[in-house]
Design an enzyme around this catalytic site. Sequence first.
Site, PDB file in Angstrom:
ATOM      1  N   THR A   1       0.864  -1.174   0.000  1.00  0.00           N
ATOM      2  CA  THR A   1       0.000   0.000   0.000  1.00  0.00           C
ATOM      3  C   THR A   1       0.905   1.230   0.000  1.00  0.00           C
ATOM      4  OG1 THR A   1      -0.165  -0.024   2.397  1.00  0.00           O
ATOM      5  CG2 THR A   1      -1.901  -1.171   1.161  1.00  0.00           C
TER       6      THR A   1
ATOM      7  N   GLY B   1       1.315   4.091   1.811  1.00  0.00           N
ATOM      8  CA  GLY B   1       1.997   4.496   3.042  1.00  0.00           C
ATOM      9  C   GLY B   1       2.999   3.464   3.524  1.00  0.00           C
ATOM     10  N   CYS B   2       2.651   2.204   3.390  1.00  0.00           N
ATOM     11  CA  CYS B   2       3.542   1.130   3.846  1.00  0.00           C
ATOM     12  C   CYS B   2       4.774   1.024   2.950  1.00  0.00           C
ATOM     13  CB  CYS B   2       2.787  -0.185   3.917  1.00  0.00           C
ATOM     14  SG  CYS B   2       1.421  -0.093   5.106  1.00  0.00           S
ATOM     15  N   THR B   3       4.614   1.323   1.691  1.00  0.00           N
ATOM     16  CA  THR B   3       5.748   1.349   0.772  1.00  0.00           C
ATOM     17  C   THR B   3       6.684   2.497   1.129  1.00  0.00           C
ATOM     18  OG1 THR B   3       4.554   0.237  -0.993  1.00  0.00           O
ATOM     19  CG2 THR B   3       6.401   1.648  -1.656  1.00  0.00           C
TER      20      THR B   3
ATOM     21  N   ALA C   1       8.533   1.500   4.318  1.00  0.00           N
ATOM     22  CA  ALA C   1       9.552   0.468   4.060  1.00  0.00           C
ATOM     23  C   ALA C   1      10.778   1.083   3.392  1.00  0.00           C
ATOM     24  CB  ALA C   1       8.971  -0.645   3.189  1.00  0.00           C
TER      25      ALA C   1
END
Length: 182
Positions: free
Chosen positions: A69, A71-73, A76
């Site tokens: 997703t 934000g998660c990318t 990370a």
Amino acid sequence: MKLLSRLCLSLGITALLCSALAQAELAKGAAAPDFRTEASLGGKRFQYSLNEALQHGPVVLYFYPAAFTSGCTVEAHLFAEAVDKFKALGATVIGVSGDDIEKLQRFSVSECRSKFPVAADGERKIMKAYDTVMIPGTSYASRTSYVITPDHKVWYSYSAMDPNQHVANTMQAVEAWKAAGH
């Protein structure tokens, strides 16, 4: 009167959802629950143990809603860029989500850039232990980061859905822990 009742109901539901999203993450000084789970680093599966990782120094444990997703990318990528600095401070990083290990094998290579492991928590046992289940009944974690010290204590916690400050905040917390003579 019906409009007022609907408005009150709507506000009540909104308040309930907001309280579900607001986390009461573990406080500084709390015992950090140990866990062992399947993880991936550079696309390779292995068993991750918090207890074993803490034998080498503090651990930055971050929870995120779902791999791939936006934000998660972003988060990370930011952690991947900072991993060498965390290592220089003696700390390691691990991300945890409710994703399955097959998805995390791909995420660990592409988005984590094979720099740090990501762990699967499909049954939400780790999320529950760390009070990071976003909404009860879902597999999504809230975006919460912890710094856990080798004595299995929470040194720092931070919750915010915006991914941009998690790395900077946990880095400052690790630096503060080091500066305190640890």
